[in-house]
Design a protein around this motif. Sequence first.
Motif, short mmCIF file in Angstrom:
data_model
loop_
_atom_site.label_atom_id
_atom_site.label_comp_id
_atom_site.label_asym_id
_atom_site.label_seq_id
_atom_site.Cartn_x
_atom_site.Cartn_y
_atom_site.Cartn_z
N ALA A 82 -12.34 20.11 4.87
CA ALA A 82 -11.28 19.89 5.87
C ALA A 82 -11.65 18.83 7.06
N ALA A 83 -12.96 18.83 7.18
CA ALA A 83 -13.68 17.99 8.22
C ALA A 83 -13.58 16.53 7.70
N LEU A 84 -13.91 16.51 6.39
CA LEU A 84 -13.74 15.12 5.71
C LEU A 84 -12.50 14.51 5.88
N PRO A 103 -11.91 5.85 17.63
CA PRO A 103 -11.81 6.91 18.33
C PRO A 103 -11.39 8.10 17.27
N VAL A 104 -11.67 9.32 17.49
CA VAL A 104 -11.55 10.35 16.69
C VAL A 104 -10.74 11.44 17.36
N GLY A 105 -9.63 11.66 16.66
CA GLY A 105 -8.71 12.56 17.51
C GLY A 105 -9.28 14.13 17.54
N SER A 106 -8.41 15.02 18.25
CA SER A 106 -8.80 16.38 18.53
C SER A 106 -8.95 16.96 17.41
N TYR A 107 -8.04 17.02 16.55
CA TYR A 107 -8.03 17.83 15.36
C TYR A 107 -9.05 17.63 14.36
N ALA A 108 -9.54 16.40 14.19
CA ALA A 108 -10.70 15.93 13.37
C ALA A 108 -11.94 16.41 14.27
N GLU A 126 -12.51 18.75 16.18
CA GLU A 126 -12.47 20.42 15.93
C GLU A 126 -12.90 20.80 14.74
N ALA A 127 -12.59 19.85 13.74
CA ALA A 127 -12.74 20.33 12.24
C ALA A 127 -14.38 19.95 11.87
N ILE A 128 -14.62 18.92 12.52
CA ILE A 128 -16.14 18.30 12.35
C ILE A 128 -16.95 19.46 13.09
N SER A 129 -16.73 19.90 14.22
CA SER A 129 -17.53 20.87 15.07
C SER A 129 -17.82 22.03 14.39
N SER A 130 -16.80 22.30 13.89
CA SER A 130 -16.81 23.82 13.03
C SER A 130 -17.88 23.83 11.85
N PRO A 176 0.77 -1.39 -0.03
CA PRO A 176 -0.07 0.00 0.13
C PRO A 176 0.78 1.19 -0.17
N LYS A 177 0.24 2.23 -0.46
CA LYS A 177 1.18 3.55 -0.84
C LYS A 177 0.71 4.47 0.60
N ALA A 178 1.68 4.81 1.23
CA ALA A 178 1.42 5.52 2.32
C ALA A 178 2.45 6.82 2.39
N LEU A 179 1.89 7.87 2.76
CA LEU A 179 2.44 9.23 2.40
C LEU A 179 3.28 9.37 3.77
N PRO A 180 4.33 10.41 3.71
CA PRO A 180 5.09 10.77 4.99
C PRO A 180 3.83 11.66 5.60
N VAL A 181 4.49 11.64 6.99
CA VAL A 181 3.45 12.67 8.09
C VAL A 181 3.06 14.03 7.33
N GLU A 182 4.58 14.60 7.08
CA GLU A 182 4.45 15.99 6.66
C GLU A 182 3.44 16.26 5.42
N THR A 183 3.51 15.34 4.47
CA THR A 183 2.85 15.38 3.39
C THR A 183 1.09 15.12 3.68
N VAL A 184 0.98 14.43 4.57
CA VAL A 184 -0.45 14.29 5.05
C VAL A 184 -0.88 15.68 5.48
N THR A 185 -0.17 16.18 6.28
CA THR A 185 -0.45 17.53 6.84
C THR A 185 -0.72 18.51 6.16
N ARG A 186 0.02 18.62 4.85
CA ARG A 186 -0.13 19.53 3.91
C ARG A 186 -1.40 19.32 3.24
N ILE A 187 -1.96 18.21 3.11
CA ILE A 187 -3.25 17.78 2.46
C ILE A 187 -4.24 18.34 3.31
N LEU A 188 -4.00 17.92 4.80
CA LEU A 188 -5.15 18.24 5.49
C LEU A 188 -5.18 19.81 5.75
N GLU A 189 -4.19 20.56 5.62
CA GLU A 189 -4.39 21.82 5.64
C GLU A 189 -4.52 22.69 4.60
N ALA A 190 -4.79 22.10 3.55
CA ALA A 190 -4.91 22.56 2.17
C ALA A 190 -6.27 23.38 2.01
N PRO A 191 -7.38 22.56 2.39
CA PRO A 191 -8.59 23.41 2.16
C PRO A 191 -9.04 24.55 2.84
#
Length: 330
Positions: A150-152, A210-215, A217-221, A124-139
């Motif tokens: 962002a919530a999704l 479980p759902v982490g705090s970042y998710a 917070e994004a879902i609540s917003s 399976p293709k996994a991205l580095p943490v830094e790359t995932v972070t860039r995607i999550l912060e892109a919206p």
Amino acid sequence: MNDRDLPDGLERALGRYLQHLTVERGLSRNTLTSYRRDLSRYLAFLAGHRHVADPRDIATDDVRDFVQYLARPTDDGGCGLSTRSVARGVVSVRGLHKFWLLEGLTDQDPADSVTPPSAGERLPKALPVETVTRILEAPDRSTPGGLRDAALLEFLYSTGARISEAVGVDRDDLSADFDQPSGPAAQGDEPGPGGVARLKGKGGKERLVPVGSYAREAISSYVVRTRPLFASKGRGTPALFLNARGGRLTRQGAWLVLKQAAERANVVDELSPHTLRHSFATHLIEGGADIRVVQELLGHSSLTTTQIYTKVTADTLREVFLTSHPRALG
């Protein structure tokens, strides 16, 4: 030729098997669609190329010819499918014939000796943490659509959910304490409450993740600022993630959200709908998570399926060793 154009004997026999998959095995709609597509192609091949009209007329050579037809390049009158897709088709055909034999629709299993071609081990293709972070912060979270996106994305990476599972989540699938903070309690060292979500996986199986705090917070917003706006344009749906017309977000729509976020983040890596899921599992194991815990979080019925991520981690360690150790390479 589709299943409605098949000879009556083949069409009825196929219908019985699909009913068995639906009622007895409880397969999901997406899985049933895949089976119907594979098996309709198989029976259409038999009817059109081999002039077979009844399950009892199918021979082993017919099955083998179909396998070659799937793999043969389209210019040569075949389908030109990948080895992986051919293997999936063979598995579907073998299941069909095994059922027909058990039900007495045939007196032999012509697919019993036909094995899928080896697809090799596909990691399976996994991205580095830094790359995932860039995607999550892109919206763009200043817009309604960006808040939803962002919530999704945060939800997908936080839970390891399949895209189909994420878009299937309803508001009621979030726990009552979903909005409460997690982490050390204000008084003492016991961890505080944190939200969980219920996912509906393959075969109708459910699991709590479980759902982490970042998710959270994004879902609540999103739920406070965007979802009511989208919902006002629809006819009312319990879905958590909505499209701009107020309906449930589709798998295709969610996949487009991921691709657009990757483009905004200038991520050129090859992506798939499971990219965040693969990254979730790999990062957990690299962080020391027990593989059986990861198995439960991913909803895998077999530990063997999850163990592929240990190989990904081992390959990463080997690469770091070879490039870092002064005497690793001569």
